[in-house]
Motif scaffolding. Structure first.
Motif, PDB file in Angstrom:
ATOM      1  N   THR A 405       0.741  -1.205   0.085  1.00  0.00           N
ATOM      2  CA  THR A 405      -0.210   0.105   0.247  1.00  0.00           C
ATOM      3  C   THR A 405       0.914   1.292   0.007  1.00  0.00           C
ATOM      4  O   THR A 405       0.168   2.228  -0.205  1.00  0.00           O
ATOM      5  N   PRO A 407       4.269   3.276  -1.656  1.00  0.00           N
ATOM      6  CA  PRO A 407       3.570   4.753  -1.264  1.00  0.00           C
ATOM      7  C   PRO A 407       2.068   5.172  -1.459  1.00  0.00           C
ATOM      8  O   PRO A 407       1.664   4.527  -2.406  1.00  0.00           O
ATOM      9  N   THR A 409       0.667   7.445  -2.439  1.00  0.00           N
ATOM     10  CA  THR A 409       0.494   8.217  -3.763  1.00  0.00           C
ATOM     11  C   THR A 409       0.417   7.431  -5.124  1.00  0.00           C
ATOM     12  O   THR A 409      -0.013   7.833  -5.911  1.00  0.00           O
ATOM     13  N   HIS A 410       0.686   6.152  -4.983  1.00  0.00           N
ATOM     14  CA  HIS A 410       0.675   5.382  -6.062  1.00  0.00           C
ATOM     15  C   HIS A 410      -0.592   4.664  -6.403  1.00  0.00           C
ATOM     16  O   HIS A 410      -0.890   4.036  -5.381  1.00  0.00           O
ATOM     17  N   PRO A 411      -1.224   4.599  -7.577  1.00  0.00           N
ATOM     18  CA  PRO A 411      -2.396   4.073  -7.765  1.00  0.00           C
ATOM     19  C   PRO A 411      -2.083   2.525  -7.591  1.00  0.00           C
ATOM     20  O   PRO A 411      -1.179   1.881  -7.639  1.00  0.00           O
ATOM     21  N   GLU A 413      -2.906  -1.363  -8.345  1.00  0.00           N
ATOM     22  CA  GLU A 413      -2.958  -2.162  -9.740  1.00  0.00           C
ATOM     23  C   GLU A 413      -4.093  -3.254  -9.698  1.00  0.00           C
ATOM     24  O   GLU A 413      -3.997  -4.003 -10.786  1.00  0.00           O
TER      25      GLU A 413
END
Length: 436
Positions: A405, A407, A409-411, A413
């Motif tokens: 989960t 960082p 800020t990353h979407p 997958e």
């Protein structure tokens, strides 16, 4: 009596290359300036044209930046955070008693190389015995450490030399390093030995330094070679023109040296060591915090932390704090109750034995020179609370798929939910629009 006589010619010009010779041949990197006005004048003429004063001063001081960096590599930890390469400034990780290799470094010039066998201390002035503008460094909360110090009392040294004459109210301390201020050069000077049971490192002032307990570090002169008793505070640039505190309404438009006051005793301060600013923390309703707290005029008596920017404060239990010492910090730990998720503002404040505490916001402590803006330390933390059912479910799913989960800020997958889950939830919520 000096063991080695000074050079006959303190300043020589060899063609276009200046040569500011060392005061004593065996004191590498020490160029005396206070005794030679002609040397200061010649240096100022050069500095007006060239900002990098050590290189501009010719062969004697040209290699001082490289020599200084050598001692950083030899005497400091590999994980030091290098704030400024030259003059070297660095901050370390934190422990209760800071080891020599981890202690912070705040230098105004290079590191002179002085052989202890050829060293002497001059006691002068009102005694009865014989005897460039630094770039502002982004310290944050890094410029502090606590060490065990032993050594000779300066009071006893002066008494041994005969004591002070009438009018000797201030002691001016000179260091062998070179300090530059507005195209003028000086020997480091202010007014007001062993370290952690080991020989004093060169980067921390060997062979001799002053340690002025409770005061800002600028008063603890490194590479100390002269103590001068005077009637009034030193008019050297470090004392007169630096480390000054202004009111918030003073700035570039109206600041003078005289409408400030000199910073002496360290104000009360504290900082959050962990978690780190901008940290993203998965927890079960408690976030572990570690902090240091300090007061130059006494000792930290109570520490409080807040998880909502300062509305609710929790007192740190006394048994979670390190011992009280004069002139030393206290470190502590605390499990802060945290229910909310998302970006939160953590803050810390300290109370000392005289009930002094820190300003709540930096705006009330801001000043033109940016010194001792020791307001309540604030950091941003992203809270991911595993006690929340939705969060626990998502974390379990990500783990099963080998995904993280962080960082945040990353979407993701994967889809946020299946089609079936979406339809079931929307039915429970009576769909998006009301029925007609």
């Amino acid at each position: 009596m000096a063991p080695t006589e000074p050079h006959a010619k303190p300043f020589e010009q060899q063609g276009d290359v200046p040569n500011f010779s060392e005061e004593y041949p065996v004191w590498g990197g020490y160029v005396e300036k206070e005794k030679y006005p002609e040397k200061q004048k010649a240096a100022a003429e050069i500095l007006a044209k060239w900002e990098y004063y050590h290189y501009a001063m010719g062969p004697t001081l040209r290699d001082v930046p490289d020599i200084s960096w050598k001692y950083v590599l030899e005497e400091k930890s590999s994980d030091m955070i290098h704030v400024l390469q030259f003059p070297y400034n660095g901050k370390p990780p934190r422990t209760e008693i800071t080891s020599n290799c981890d202690n912070f470094v705040r230098n105004h010039g290079g590191i002179p190389e002085i052989n202890p066998d050829h060293f002497f201390l001059e006691i002068t002035g009102l005694t009865l015995g014989d005897g460039d503008e630094l770039i502002n460094t982004p310290w944050g909360e890094g410029a502090i450490g606590t060490a065990h110090w032993t050594g000779a009392s300066l009071k006893k040294v002066i008494k041994y030399c005969g004591g002070l004459k009438e009018g000797g109210e201030h002691l001016e301390l000179f260091g062998a390093d070179t300090y530059s201020k507005k195209v003028q050069v000086y020997n480091y000077g202010v007014s007001v030995q062993p370290m952690n049971g080991k020989p004093l490192p060169k980067i921390h002032g060997a062979p001799l330094r002053a340690v002025v307990f409770g005061y800002i570090g600028a008063m603890s002169t490194k590479w100390l070679y002269r103590v001068n008793a005077i009637t009034d505070p030193s008019e050297g640039p470090v004392q007169k023109k630096k480390y000054l505190y202004y009111t918030p309404q003073v700035g570039k438009h109206n600041a003078t040296y005289s409408n400030s006051f000199s910073i002496q005793t360290m104000p009360i301060s504290s900082a959050i060591m962990t978690p780190l600013n901008q940290g993203q923390i998965i927890h079960d309703g408690l976030i572990h915090m570690t902090v240091w707290a300090y007061s130059g005029g006494g000792w930290p008596e109570r520490v409080e932390v807040s998880g909502d920017g300062g509305s609710i404060w929790y007192e740190v239990p006394y048994d979670k704090m390190s011992r009280k010492y004069f002139h030393a910090w206290r470190i502590w730990e605390f499990d802060l109750p945290v229910d909310a998720e998302g970006w939160l503002e953590f803050s810390v404040r300290t109370w000392d034995n005289a009930l002094n505490t820190q300003p709540t916001y930096v705006r009330s402590a801001w000043n033109w020179d940016l010194h001792v803006t020791s307001s309540c330390r604030r950091i941003k933390v992203y809270s991911i609370n595993r006690t929340k059912p939705m969060t626990a479910k998502r974390l379990k799913l990500l783990k099963s798929k080998g995904l993280s989960t962080l960082p945040i800020t990353h979407p993701l997958e994967i889809d946020l939910e299946s089609d079936e889950e979406y339809r079931m939830e929307m039915k429970k919520r009576e769909c998006r629009d009301p029925e007609e």
